[in-house]
Design a protein around this motif. Structure first.
Motif, PDB file in Angstrom:
ATOM      1  N   VAL A 165       0.867  -1.187   0.000  1.00  9.59           N
ATOM      2  CA  VAL A 165       0.000   0.000   0.000  1.00  9.59           C
ATOM      3  C   VAL A 165       0.899   1.232   0.000  1.00  9.59           C
ATOM      4  N   ASN A 509      -6.935   4.806  -1.599  1.00  5.53           N
ATOM      5  CA  ASN A 509      -8.224   4.122  -1.540  1.00  5.53           C
ATOM      6  C   ASN A 509      -8.315   3.061  -2.631  1.00  5.53           C
ATOM      7  N   TRP A 510      -7.793   3.387  -3.806  1.00  3.03           N
ATOM      8  CA  TRP A 510      -7.768   2.429  -4.902  1.00  3.03           C
ATOM      9  C   TRP A 510      -6.978   1.187  -4.480  1.00  3.03           C
ATOM     10  N   ILE A 511      -5.789   1.430  -3.958  1.00  7.11           N
ATOM     11  CA  ILE A 511      -4.927   0.311  -3.581  1.00  7.11           C
ATOM     12  C   ILE A 511      -5.530  -0.492  -2.434  1.00  7.11           C
ATOM     13  N   GLN A 513      -8.296  -1.438  -2.083  1.00  7.15           N
ATOM     14  CA  GLN A 513      -9.284  -2.395  -2.568  1.00  7.15           C
ATOM     15  C   GLN A 513      -8.682  -3.481  -3.426  1.00  7.15           C
ATOM     16  N   ARG A 514      -7.414  -3.320  -3.795  1.00  7.97           N
ATOM     17  CA  ARG A 514      -6.828  -4.210  -4.782  1.00  7.97           C
ATOM     18  C   ARG A 514      -6.493  -5.566  -4.145  1.00  7.97           C
TER      19      ARG A 514
END
Lengths: 540, 540
Positions: A165, A509-511, A513-514
């Motif tokens: 992250v 935030n994108w990461i 969820q990955r």
């Protein structure tokens, strides 16, 4: 339910000591005193509970100890300053909680910088041991960073190499934008799990200095003495911030000046701010005597708590209808008092606190509709609530008015550095002065002409239009609304703050969820386990 | 494999017509001519194949038709200008593809604005029918927007209300930052699936004018004539852009001046730029005669294609090691020729194209390491490759040098508006001029002193250090690297472009992963199906 109120006598993780003009804020996290089950706060790692105390301490320093010129942020644990946000807490939290946790810690770090910028206090990170991840991110929110040179202690951002992250609580942004670390060095540093020590850390601008163990306390003390000697802080004695009184029920949360009611079936809340009533203090002495009961301080402290409560404890509430109740003139009177006494430390702190709370609203991932009816008091500082809202609805009625004050002219800036009027009128900057010149209340017709409001339905349409607008808004994808509002609310220039809340936060935030971070084999999930992270190496 | 090369005779979706000083670029999407299976491009909706043609047309206008002063962007379909990105294509694409598709369309829209800003051509969106979603996003990349007033045609951004995603190809940002639409109106407009028409669209600044159907062509023509009459374009006859010649194999992709080799097991590529060889033109006439074979134009066109290929067709390649081969002096000679003739339209276009390709590199979600060995030619414009890289490694060797040219001083700006030298030296701005003053090649020792490079290993360590660096880099989470690089590469000021690529794109990427958009019951997944989207209403 998470409670954002605390006070030094209830701190479990921090000690706040005041000695003359120096405050020492020492981190000593109690590993079992967590906000949730399932993790231990080892090595001065933190969860939201730890940061709530830090935020409270910074706030109290400003109001209760205005004489303080230097704040030393350090740790009581041997060989460790702070290990950052607790990984197991992150790993076991919902996505929404992680995001709100990071937003709050970001706001706390920005509050340190706000204090330093406006109130003249200097923050020193005295790193008596390793500062990693969020620990180093806390350090770079301070003005100066000193690291012990014990052959072992380092500063590091191990998020990318160890956790998959980002150093997303301002870390990457402050590295290149605040400390102006060269981007190739920032790249190396941010991929180096063990971080950098002593001389190299200083050469790379990651710290401001280092002292051997035996000289660490002395070195910090000498620097603090310089700061205190150079300080130009004009402040009298502080005021005490009493606990807020809150009445809660299933469908309401009421303070003295803030009422929140929840329409859970429709996923929206009504938030009403009650204006000041009765005679108000007009001099710094009278304000000081009234202390935290002075309307702007109390109302905005309550509003702050209400916003945090809505964010963290009411995730399903997607829309907040903002109303006010009271007399326009009483609010304007308050603003006149604040504006004419803004050189007094307490008044300045009150205004700065109002500005922070309004920025908290700008950054809250809920829709806000301002609803303006007769008997409301969207004047001056409370007009900012209307301007901060995504839309406003004002009943077409001759008795219905809003009003501007001097505080709309620059005292309550947004994170982008502009006033809310400036942000609104990027296309017609001449409007700003036109509106600021209005000395009389502005009724609906005039407000519409001045482009101050979004819609002005008449009596016949009023209820239907509001009802339909609420229904429509709460039917939309909450994620799309969050991204849309984050994009539209902060037009115009960018600052370090908006970069942190916009660019960096959105990437984090994108990461978050990955699958590469939070999937079964993701790096965050696998941290500390015998299994190893496995990545899908496709670049996106 | 997706091919980014095309030419007007091969366009399937656009028609490019030149008439005197006016170009008309008409969209007429062939619904069956898709890049992939499973969707039809109805109503002038687009996939990457449509946008590749648009990008090509804009590029050709600049080089092949420099006499053009006005570009009319319109549609050949009745009652519809463009319905935006094809939803079924988005719904069936992988996350990585969606993100790369949006990035390319963003770059194409920025290329329109780049042309308008620097080359003086004006782009008119002649909306002969509804422009929705990406269709309106294309329109707001143009300088002026005119809509037919037929009682039906509208401009709209229905992404939030219909699809649960953002108008993420610049839409939200351009709405408030370029067209300076008031944020509350932007909020209303962006949640209104049906959009706005005629007068209201103009009042809200969404369009610049509207004409009834019977007067539409005439109205556009009149405006175009005004533009042409006012144009101050000094350009001779164009040059032709021939197809690039590419030799591809499983583990390589070679052009005349660019060689790419793939180390697939280790997930990295070597990209080598071959410098100019032999005598080079020195006057505009000679350059014009040589045309697209002139080294800076050909090499950068090839580099552009290689970057796009790496992005879209080689997702597993996470790292690109950038090398150069050739003579420093020959590159510097090219730069001198370009710099001293930059007022000539063709030279200006060549430099602007180089700048765009370098920005494409800045925005590519791969790590870049520059590797500098003797016989390399990181000079002037090619030094930008080193400065654009996340890190650089330069062998400590007296014969190993880099060099600066006038082109490093501002001709090749990054998206943040700064030069790469300025971005590198935010902390020591005086370094920029110190380096620009170096008239002689800079060897490794001096480059290290000047802080131009990251690492300078000696012969003994060289191979090991590079090998370990590659291994380490490619072992890290590709997502964390993408977010990290996007944060560190663009320090300093923000522009509309960086806001689009940073803030807006990051939010869109976040939303593109959310179950509320792409889950089984998500809005994007359910679009056009009899089932209805279902949301988890928790706000994040």
């Amino acid at each position: 339910m998470i409670n954002f109120q605390t006070s030094p006598d209830r701190y479990r993780h921090w000690k706040l000591e005041i000695s003359g003009r120096v405050a020492t804020l020492s981190m000593d996290v109690q590993e079992d005193q967590t906000l949730a089950e399932g993790y231990k706060l080892k090595l001065n790692s933190y969860d939201l509970g730890v940061d709530i105390e830090l935020a409270d301490a910074i706030q109290r320093l400003r109001f209760e100890h205005p004489e303080v010129a230097a704040v030393v942020v350090t740790s009581l644990k041997p060989r460790i300053f702070c290990a950052g946000a607790n990984i197991y807490m992150l790993g076991s939290s919902s996505h929404a909680f992680k995001v709100n946790f990071c937003k709050f810690t970001n706001e706390t770090r920005c509050a340190i910088e706000d204090d330093s910028r406006h109130s003249g206090r200097r923050y020193l990170a005295a790193l008596n041991g390793t500062a990693s991840g969020g620990g180093y991110e806390l350090a770079i929110a301070c003005d100066e960073i000193y690291l012990v040179d014990d052959g072992n202690s380092a500063v590091s951002l191990p998020e990318v190499p160890l956790l998959g992250v980002l150093p997303g609580t301002g870390g990457l942004t402050r590295l290149v934008d605040k400390r102006k670390v060269r981007r190739d060095r920032a790249d190396v540093f941010s991929t180096l799990a063990e971080g950098l020590k002593g001389k190299r850390a200083k050469d790379w601008r990651l710290i401001d200095g280092y002292f051997p163990t035996s000289k660490f306390d002395e070195g910090i003390k000498a620097r603090v003495e310089q700061i205190v000697a150079a300080a130009d802080l004009k402040a009298g004695s502080g005021i005490e911030l009493q606990p807020l009184e809150i009445q809660s029920s299933d469908d309401s949360r009421n303070y003295k000046y803030i009422r929140v009611t929840f329409n859970r079936d429709q996923r929206y809340a009504e938030l009403t701010v009650i204006g000041p009533e009765g005679p108000q203090p007009t001099t710094p002495d009278e304000i000081h005597e009234l202390g935290d009961a002075f309307w702007p301080l109390q109302a905005y402290r309550e509003l702050d708590d209400a916003l945090l409560h809505l964010r963290v404890n009411e995730p399903e509430i997607g829309l907040v209808c903002v109303r006010t109740e009271g007399s326009l003139e009483s609010v304007l009177e308050i603003d006149r008092t604040l504006a004419s006494n803004r050189d007094h430390w307490l008044v300045r702190e009150i205004i700065l606190q109002m500005a922070r709370v309004l920025r908290r609203l700008d950054l809250t991932a809920k829709s806000f509709f301002a609803i303006v009816e007769p008997q409301s008091c969207f004047a001056g500082n409370l007009l900012e609530l209307l301007l901060a809202s995504d839309r406003s609805y004002m009943l077409m009625d001759e008795q219905n008015s809003v009003a501007v004050s001097e505080l709309n002219a620059g005292a309550l800036p947004m994170s982008n550095g502009l006033t809310r009027l400036q942000s609104r009128f990027l296309a017609e900057p001449e409007r700003v002065d036109e509106i600021l010149d209005k000395k009389q209340p502005i009724n609906t017709e005039e407000a519409e002409e001045l482009a101050l409001i979004t819609f002005a339905p008449d009596d016949l349409d009023w209820e239907d239009e509001i009802r339909v607008a609420i229904e429509e808004r709460t039917s939309l994808s909450p994620d799309a609304l969050t991204g849309m509002e984050a994009s539209l609310r902060l037009a115009g220039p960018e600052t370090m703050d908006t970069k942190i809340y916009g660019r960096l936060t959105a990437w984090q935030n994108w990461i978050f969820q990955r699958p590469n971070a939070v999937g079964e084999k993701g790096a965050l999930t696998n941290y500390g386990k015998p299994t190893k992270a496995e990545f899908d190496y496709k670049r996106t």
